[in-house]
Design a protein around this motif. Structure first.
Motif, PDB file in Angstrom:
ATOM      1  N   ASP A 132       0.878  -1.175   0.000  1.00  0.00           N
ATOM      2  CA  ASP A 132       0.000   0.000   0.000  1.00  0.00           C
ATOM      3  C   ASP A 132       0.910   1.219   0.000  1.00  0.00           C
ATOM      4  OD1 ASP A 132      -1.607   2.270   1.204  1.00  0.00           O
ATOM      5  OD2 ASP A 132      -3.162   0.734   1.261  1.00  0.00           O
ATOM      6  N   GLY A 188      -4.531  -2.480   0.397  1.00  0.00           N
ATOM      7  CA  GLY A 188      -5.523  -1.682   1.094  1.00  0.00           C
ATOM      8  C   GLY A 188      -5.272  -1.628   2.594  1.00  0.00           C
ATOM      9  N   PRO A 246      -8.403   1.378   3.390  1.00  0.00           N
ATOM     10  CA  PRO A 246      -9.250   1.889   2.309  1.00  0.00           C
ATOM     11  C   PRO A 246     -10.614   2.348   2.829  1.00  0.00           C
ATOM     12  CG  PRO A 246      -9.289  -0.506   2.310  1.00  0.00           C
ATOM     13  CD  PRO A 246      -8.285  -0.092   3.360  1.00  0.00           C
ATOM     14  N   GLU A 261      -7.374   4.350  -0.104  1.00  0.00           N
ATOM     15  CA  GLU A 261      -7.948   3.849  -1.358  1.00  0.00           C
ATOM     16  C   GLU A 261      -7.512   4.644  -2.583  1.00  0.00           C
ATOM     17  OE1 GLU A 261     -10.604   3.568  -4.750  1.00  0.00           O
ATOM     18  OE2 GLU A 261     -10.395   5.306  -3.427  1.00  0.00           O
ATOM     19  N   CYS A 287      -4.029   3.635  -3.637  1.00  0.00           N
ATOM     20  CA  CYS A 287      -4.034   2.271  -4.177  1.00  0.00           C
ATOM     21  C   CYS A 287      -4.627   2.247  -5.581  1.00  0.00           C
ATOM     22  CB  CYS A 287      -4.841   1.347  -3.260  1.00  0.00           C
ATOM     23  SG  CYS A 287      -4.032   0.911  -1.706  1.00  0.00           S
ATOM     24  N   THR A 345     -10.170  -2.086  -8.211  1.00  0.00           N
ATOM     25  CA  THR A 345      -9.445  -1.853  -6.957  1.00  0.00           C
ATOM     26  C   THR A 345     -10.099  -2.625  -5.825  1.00  0.00           C
ATOM     27  OG1 THR A 345      -8.824   0.369  -7.717  1.00  0.00           O
ATOM     28  CG2 THR A 345      -8.606  -0.086  -5.370  1.00  0.00           C
ATOM     29  N   GLU A 346     -11.419  -2.547  -5.739  1.00  0.00           N
ATOM     30  CA  GLU A 346     -12.141  -3.292  -4.702  1.00  0.00           C
ATOM     31  C   GLU A 346     -11.944  -4.799  -4.881  1.00  0.00           C
ATOM     32  OE1 GLU A 346     -14.474  -4.635  -1.637  1.00  0.00           O
ATOM     33  OE2 GLU A 346     -13.573  -2.660  -1.972  1.00  0.00           O
ATOM     34  N   PHE A 355      -8.556  -5.752  -3.515  1.00  0.00           N
ATOM     35  CA  PHE A 355      -8.591  -5.819  -2.057  1.00  0.00           C
ATOM     36  C   PHE A 355      -9.174  -7.164  -1.606  1.00  0.00           C
ATOM     37  CE2 PHE A 355      -9.170  -0.911  -1.759  1.00  0.00           C
ATOM     38  CZ  PHE A 355      -7.812  -0.729  -1.938  1.00  0.00           C
TER      39      PHE A 355
END
Length: 213
Positions: free
Chosen positions: A15, A47, A50, A94, A97, A162-163, A166
């Motif tokens: 991160d 993350g 985040p 977030e 990232c 991105t999610e 994670f």
């Protein structure tokens, strides 16, 4: 002797706003340089905090500051602590990232170098990586224009990816940053959990590679 993979891939879970990652990224960069042409490093965003929109509590600030001091002691890298003077500090990682994932799409070969620059911008220079304009300025140093960056960074697709990353990292069982895995057809093999120095990292890597693929 088992055959080693021709070009093993290291998965570096990190991160841009993780203090121990800031200390560990130079170790990973040195490893990559020493193993040039024999090793590929792929950066994954883990993350650290985040979507953290609420201000840090005093206890959270103290815990974070202690972690910074420990990372600084181990890594001997410069840290700017002025961030802790901000009255409202949410520490949302977030956006940084997502910016790194954007770079991985646009300029994959630069991902590790951009990570290093983001670390330095935040920890050494005290710049707020949750602000888009700061991210734009850092990436401009690598020849990535604002228009090109924002064309990806602000899309729903990059938010979604991105999610998903994670969640993927969480599915690997990562509960500490940084973490390194050796990619493997049967699933990633854990190499390093947390910070370590280069000799120890190389020894762990060689041990993992000695197991038949």
């Amino acid at each position: 002797m088992p055959l080693l993979p021709e070009n093993p891939v290291l998965l570096y879970v990190t991160d841009p706003m993780c203090a121990w990652c800031y200390g560990f990224t130079p170790v990973v960069r040195r490893l990559q340089a020493l193993w040039y042409g024999r090793l590929t490093v792929k950066v994954l965003v883990g993350g650290f905090r985040p979507y953290a929109h609420e201000p840090l509590t005093s206890e959270e600030r103290d815990k974070l500051a202690v972690g910074w001091h420990r990372a600084q002691s181990k890594s001997q890298l410069p840290f700017d602590y002025h961030i802790f003077l901000q009255p409202e500090l949410s520490y949302d990682t977030e956006p940084a990232c997502r910016a790194l994932l954007t770079v991985r799409h646009l300029r994959p070969a630069l991902t590790l170098e951009v990570l290093r620059a983001l670390h330095s911008s935040f920890y050494a220079d005290g710049r707020d990586l949750s602000k888009t304009e700061v991210l734009v300025e850092v990436l401009r140093l690598f020849g990535i224009s604002e228009n090109l960056f924002l064309a990806v960074f602000e899309t729903e697709e990059i938010f979604r990816q991105t999610e998903q990353e994670f969640q993927y990292v969480q599915g690997l069982g990562v509960d500490t940053l940084p973490t390194l895995f050796l990619d493997h057809p049967q699933g990633p093999r854990l190499i390093s959990k947390g910070y370590c120095q280069l000799p120890e990292l190389e020894e762990r890597l060689l041990q993992a590679m000695s197991i038949p693929f």
